[in-house]
Design a protein around this motif. Sequence first.
Motif, mmCIF file in Angstrom:
data_model
loop_
_atom_site.group_PDB
_atom_site.id
_atom_site.type_symbol
_atom_site.label_atom_id
_atom_site.label_comp_id
_atom_site.label_asym_id
_atom_site.label_seq_id
_atom_site.Cartn_x
_atom_site.Cartn_y
_atom_site.Cartn_z
ATOM 1 N N GLU A 670 40.734 46.700 29.384
ATOM 2 C CA GLU A 670 41.534 45.796 28.555
ATOM 3 C C GLU A 670 42.855 45.461 29.239
ATOM 4 O O GLU A 670 43.317 44.317 29.205
ATOM 5 C CB GLU A 670 41.785 46.425 27.187
ATOM 6 C CG GLU A 670 40.544 46.518 26.310
ATOM 7 C CD GLU A 670 39.892 45.164 26.083
ATOM 8 O OE1 GLU A 670 40.622 44.167 25.926
ATOM 9 O OE2 GLU A 670 38.656 45.106 26.065
ATOM 10 N N GLU A 671 43.464 46.450 29.885
ATOM 11 C CA GLU A 671 44.709 46.195 30.611
ATOM 12 C C GLU A 671 44.472 45.234 31.771
ATOM 13 O O GLU A 671 45.251 44.306 32.009
ATOM 14 C CB GLU A 671 45.275 47.507 31.136
ATOM 15 C CG GLU A 671 45.758 48.462 30.058
ATOM 16 C CD GLU A 671 46.184 49.806 30.630
ATOM 17 O OE1 GLU A 671 46.048 49.982 31.869
ATOM 18 O OE2 GLU A 671 46.633 50.671 29.855
ATOM 19 N N LEU A 672 43.370 45.446 32.497
ATOM 20 C CA LEU A 672 43.089 44.624 33.672
ATOM 21 C C LEU A 672 42.749 43.189 33.288
ATOM 22 O O LEU A 672 43.170 42.238 33.956
ATOM 23 C CB LEU A 672 41.945 45.239 34.475
ATOM 24 C CG LEU A 672 42.256 46.587 35.147
ATOM 25 C CD1 LEU A 672 40.981 47.232 35.669
ATOM 26 C CD2 LEU A 672 43.252 46.391 36.290
ATOM 27 N N LEU A 673 42.002 43.023 32.207
ATOM 28 C CA LEU A 673 41.643 41.671 31.787
ATOM 29 C C LEU A 673 42.847 40.910 31.237
ATOM 30 O O LEU A 673 42.888 39.681 31.291
ATOM 31 C CB LEU A 673 40.528 41.725 30.735
ATOM 32 C CG LEU A 673 39.138 42.080 31.259
ATOM 33 C CD1 LEU A 673 38.156 42.249 30.111
ATOM 34 C CD2 LEU A 673 38.619 41.027 32.227
ATOM 35 N N ALA A 674 43.805 41.646 30.702
ATOM 36 C CA ALA A 674 45.006 40.996 30.190
ATOM 37 C C ALA A 674 45.995 40.647 31.289
ATOM 38 O O ALA A 674 46.880 39.814 31.087
ATOM 39 C CB ALA A 674 45.685 41.912 29.164
ATOM 40 N N ALA A 675 45.833 41.270 32.475
ATOM 41 C CA ALA A 675 46.770 41.035 33.577
ATOM 42 C C ALA A 675 46.418 39.740 34.295
ATOM 43 O O ALA A 675 45.296 39.234 34.208
ATOM 44 C CB ALA A 675 46.717 42.201 34.554
ATOM 45 N N PRO A 676 47.363 39.154 35.032
ATOM 46 C CA PRO A 676 47.066 37.956 35.826
ATOM 47 C C PRO A 676 46.004 38.249 36.866
ATOM 48 O O PRO A 676 45.840 39.380 37.329
ATOM 49 C CB PRO A 676 48.409 37.628 36.492
ATOM 50 C CG PRO A 676 49.430 38.336 35.676
ATOM 51 C CD PRO A 676 48.777 39.557 35.131
ATOM 52 N N VAL A 677 45.258 37.213 37.250
ATOM 53 C CA VAL A 677 44.218 37.365 38.258
ATOM 54 C C VAL A 677 44.871 37.696 39.588
ATOM 55 O O VAL A 677 45.742 36.976 40.079
ATOM 56 C CB VAL A 677 43.376 36.080 38.387
ATOM 57 C CG1 VAL A 677 42.346 36.228 39.490
ATOM 58 C CG2 VAL A 677 42.705 35.766 37.060
ATOM 59 N N ALA A 678 44.426 38.829 40.191
ATOM 60 C CA ALA A 678 45.045 39.267 41.440
ATOM 61 C C ALA A 678 44.301 38.741 42.650
ATOM 62 O O ALA A 678 44.881 38.243 43.595
ATOM 63 C CB ALA A 678 45.090 40.798 41.481
ATOM 64 N N VAL A 679 42.982 38.871 42.635
ATOM 65 C CA VAL A 679 42.171 38.440 43.773
ATOM 66 C C VAL A 679 41.075 37.535 43.238
ATOM 67 O O VAL A 679 40.157 37.999 42.577
ATOM 68 C CB VAL A 679 41.549 39.645 44.515
ATOM 69 C CG1 VAL A 679 40.757 39.177 45.722
ATOM 70 C CG2 VAL A 679 42.646 40.612 44.937
ATOM 71 N N PRO A 680 41.121 36.222 43.484
ATOM 72 C CA PRO A 680 40.159 35.308 42.877
ATOM 73 C C PRO A 680 38.808 35.269 43.579
ATOM 74 O O PRO A 680 37.914 34.595 43.126
ATOM 75 C CB PRO A 680 40.855 33.948 42.980
ATOM 76 C CG PRO A 680 41.717 34.078 44.197
ATOM 77 C CD PRO A 680 42.172 35.503 44.228
ATOM 78 N N ALA A 681 38.675 35.969 44.708
ATOM 79 C CA ALA A 681 37.434 35.869 45.469
ATOM 80 C C ALA A 681 36.256 36.326 44.628
ATOM 81 O O ALA A 681 36.366 37.213 43.798
ATOM 82 C CB ALA A 681 37.531 36.715 46.736
ATOM 83 N N ASP A 682 35.096 35.726 44.891
ATOM 84 C CA ASP A 682 33.910 36.046 44.110
ATOM 85 C C ASP A 682 32.682 35.870 44.992
ATOM 86 O O ASP A 682 32.568 34.859 45.689
ATOM 87 C CB ASP A 682 33.821 35.108 42.907
ATOM 88 C CG ASP A 682 32.880 35.639 41.843
ATOM 89 O OD1 ASP A 682 32.487 36.816 41.941
ATOM 90 O OD2 ASP A 682 32.540 34.881 40.934
ATOM 91 N N PRO A 683 31.748 36.815 45.012
ATOM 92 C CA PRO A 683 30.569 36.668 45.860
ATOM 93 C C PRO A 683 29.604 35.655 45.264
ATOM 94 O O PRO A 683 29.610 35.420 44.059
ATOM 95 C CB PRO A 683 29.956 38.068 45.839
ATOM 96 C CG PRO A 683 30.337 38.598 44.486
ATOM 97 C CD PRO A 683 31.705 38.047 44.211
ATOM 98 N N PRO A 684 28.777 35.034 46.085
ATOM 99 C CA PRO A 684 27.766 34.129 45.529
ATOM 100 C C PRO A 684 26.752 34.920 44.721
ATOM 101 O O PRO A 684 26.272 35.954 45.159
ATOM 102 C CB PRO A 684 27.135 33.502 46.786
ATOM 103 C CG PRO A 684 27.394 34.498 47.874
ATOM 104 C CD PRO A 684 28.691 35.142 47.552
#
Length: 852
Positions: A670-684
Motif C-alpha cells: 500500500e505504501e509503494l502503490l501510493a508513492a510516485p512511480v520510481a522506475v517506469p520500465a516494464d518487460p514485454p
Amino acid sequence: MPYPDHWEADVVLADGGTAHLRPIRAGDAELLREFYARLSPESIYYRFFSPRPQLSDREIEHFTTVDYVDRVALIATIGDAMIAVVRYDRLGRRPGAPGGADSGSAGPGGDIWRAAVTGYTAATAESAGTAEVAFLVEDAQQGRGLGTVLLEHIAAAARERGIRRFIADVLPENRRMTTVFRAAGYEAQQRFEDGVIRLTLDLEPTETSREVMAAREHRAESRSIERLLSPRSVAVIGASREARSVGQTVLRNLLGGDFTGPVFPVNPTAPAVAGVRAHPTVAAIPDPVDLAVVAVPGEHVNEVVAQCAAKGVHGLVVVSSGFGEAGPEGRARQDDLVRLARANGMRVVGPNCLGIANSDPAVRLNATLAPTLPGRGPVGFFSQSGALGITILRWAAERGLGLSTFVSAGNRADVSGNDLMQYWEEDPATEVILLYLESIGNPRKFTRLARRISRAKPIVAVKSGRTTQGVPLGHAARALSLPDHAVSALFAQAGVVRVDTLGDLFDVAQILAYQPLPTGRRVAIVGNSNSIALLAQDAATAADLDPLPPVELGPAAGPAEFEAALAGILADEEADAVVTVFAPPVRGGLDPEVAAAIVRQAEGAAKPVIATYLGERGLLHGSVPSYPAPEDAVRALAYAVRYAERRRRPPGRVPALSGVDRDRARTLIEELLAAPVAVPADPPVRTADPAPVDRRELEPERTAELLACYGIEPADGAEADGAGIVTQIRTAEDPSFGAIVSFGLADPTAELLEDRAYRLAPLTDVEAAGLVRAIRAAPLLLGHRGAEPVDVAALEHLLLRASRLSDDLPEVARLELEVVARTSGAVVRSARLWLARPPGPRIDHVRRLRPS
C-alpha cells in the motif's frame, strides 16, 4: 469516495434463484421505506431490540447516505424491490481521517441496522480496523441464503477499506442470525453480557472460510442448473405454425421426446400449434411455468424476458440469434438480456444456442433443435457451440454413447461450463463430463472446480483456438494471454483430460464411461492379425505405454479362442489393460459371436478392455469401446492411463512456510502503490488485454524488502557469483487465470524453444516437485550422464515461497528471480518485481456470477 461499482454483483441464492447486490445510494430512500414496511414485527424487534413501526425521514436519509469507507451498506434486489440489506459502521478514527466515523451517535436504539445497540461507543473500539455489522432480510425471502452471501460481500468490501474484524451483538433468541455468523467460516469469538451475545469475527480469509464459501457456491449453482434441467412445465415462446421454423421445431421435439410435464405454445395469433392449444402471451398461461424456451426475433427477446419475470419463470433457454455474434448492437442487447434475467431471479442458457436436454425418465426433456437424442447414459455434455450441437448429438448416437444431460450454451452469456460442472459433480446419473469449449469465461474458477471434481469424475475437454487464441464475437470472454502449451499444462494440473479433436473426445469418453480405469501402463494385445497387432504395439510404444508381446490367435480364431485368451490375460497380474484385435477372414465378415465373447469377458473385469474391429466405431453390445484402427484405440487408452495416474497421485498440500509476514507485505505494498512511480520500465508481456496497465518496477532495495516478507533473500557478492546451473522462476498475475508460476532454465536456447513449465498458484508440495521436473531440460538438474544433481529440494522451496507471495498479493503483477541451483542450496542471484493495482477484487474471493 466515489460509488464503488466493482462491488456490484449478480449472485445465485441457495434455491437456485438469482439476485443483484449493490452498494446503497441516496436515491434508494423509497426502496428502503417500502422494504421496511414489509418487515414483520419480529424481524424489526430482532434488529432494533424494541418495536418500531416505521422510520422517520431523518433516519431514512441517514441510512441511505454512506461514504463507502467508514459507513457502507449493500442491498440485495430482485426486480424493482429491495429484499435485504447488510451494513457496517467503522468504530474509532482512521489515521488521517478528517473526522471520526459515525458509530451510532444516535444512541441506544437510534440505528436499527446496528446489531450492537446497548451503550457501545467508538471509545470502546480496539482500533479503527473494527466495524459493527448487521444484516436484515425480508421475511418472505428468508431461508434463501441471502444472509451468508451478504456477509461474504460486506466482508470483502470491509477488507478493501482496511477493516480486519466485525463485531455484532445479537439477541439470544435470534438463532437465525447467530447461525449465519457462526457458519460463515471466519475465525469467531463470542461472549454473553447484558442480555446479548457479542460475536467477534476476524475477516482474514481462512481455509475454512474458503471451503464454506465454495460449498455454498456449489450448492447454489448446482440447484440453479437443476431447476433448468428438471422443469415441471415448459413454455415455447415464438412457437410458429410455419413448418421447420425454430419455434415449431423446439415444440415438436419437446412433444416428440414425451416430456413428462405440460408444454405451452405461446403465439399471439394462432389458437393452436402442432395440435396443442396456444396462448397469446406467457402471462396468459393459467398454470405456473418453470422454463421458457424463447424463439422470437432477437430485437423482441428482452420484452419477452420482462413478461417471463412477471410470470415467475425460473429459467430461460434463448435459441434466438441476433446478439453478441451480430456486432455491437447485438452485444448491448445481450448484456441487457442477462442483466434483466438475473435481476428477476432467472438464469439464461444462450442466446444463439441449440438448447438443453435431460434423458432422465422422470423428465424426458428435449428442449433443443435436434430431432433425435442419444439414449440414456452416464455422460454429461456441455457444448459452447450451437452450430456443432446437432453434429455432436448425432455422433454420440452413432457411437452408442449415452448422455445423462446435454447443454448447448451458444454465446454463453450466463450459464457456462462451470455451472454445469457444479451440477454434474454430485449428479448420480453423470459419471463422465465432456466439454467443447471455444472460450473460458472464468478460467480461475474453471481450474478450481476441475481440481476438485476430476479426482472423482473424469473431465474431458476440447478447446478450439489452439493457434489463434481468439474469442468468438458472441462470447463474453477475453482471449487467453498464455501460450497454448501453458494452457494445456494448467488444464493437466487441474486434472482435465485435454484432447485435440471431437473424435478424440468421443474416443476417450467411450473408455472412461464404460470401462474401469487402468491401473498401470502395461498393455496386453490379443488378436487374429499379427500385422494389426504389431501396429497396436508400435502405437503403444509411441504413446509411452508398455506393450506386452502380442498374443497371436491366428486368422481362423473364433469366439472360443478369443474368450479363452481374454480370460487368461484378464487373470494375469502383468497386464493393466487389454487391446483386442479382430480382422474378419477374407471369406467371412464381422462375426457377432466374437464381439459377444469379448463383451462377456469384459463384463465385471477390473481392467479396461477395448477392441479394434476394422471399420467399426462405437460400443460393442453397448459396453466395449471399438475403434476402426489400432492407433485410435491405443491413443484413447493412453489418455485414460494418464488420467488414472493423475487421479492416483497424492494431491499434496499447500505447506505452511516459516518467516512469512503477510501483514507487513500488505502494508508495504500500500505504501509503494501510493508513492510516485520510481522506475517506469516494464518487460514485454504477452497479453490480449488492450487496456493500459499502470505497472511500476520497484527499486532493488524495495524489491528485497518485499521479498524478505516471504523469506526470499537475493544474494550479493561472491555468493551470487558462484558456480551452478542458472534457472529462472517467474510469477505473473494473469488476467484470466490469476496467479501463475513458471520455471525454466535461464538460457537463450531454453527461451527460444519455450522450454518453460507453468502451474497455478498456490503450489502444493507435489506440484512444486512436478514443476521442476516438467521442463525438457530437467535431466540437467537431476544428474544427467553421471553429473552430480543439484539441490532440487532448495529449488522447490523457492517455488513454494514465490507462489505463496503471488497468490497472497495480486498487486505483484510480475516477479522474476534468477536462481543459481547448486549441489547444496539455491541462490537468488537477481530479482525484479513489478506492482500494479488490480482493477477490482479477485472474482473468487466472493460468490458472484461473472459479468455478462
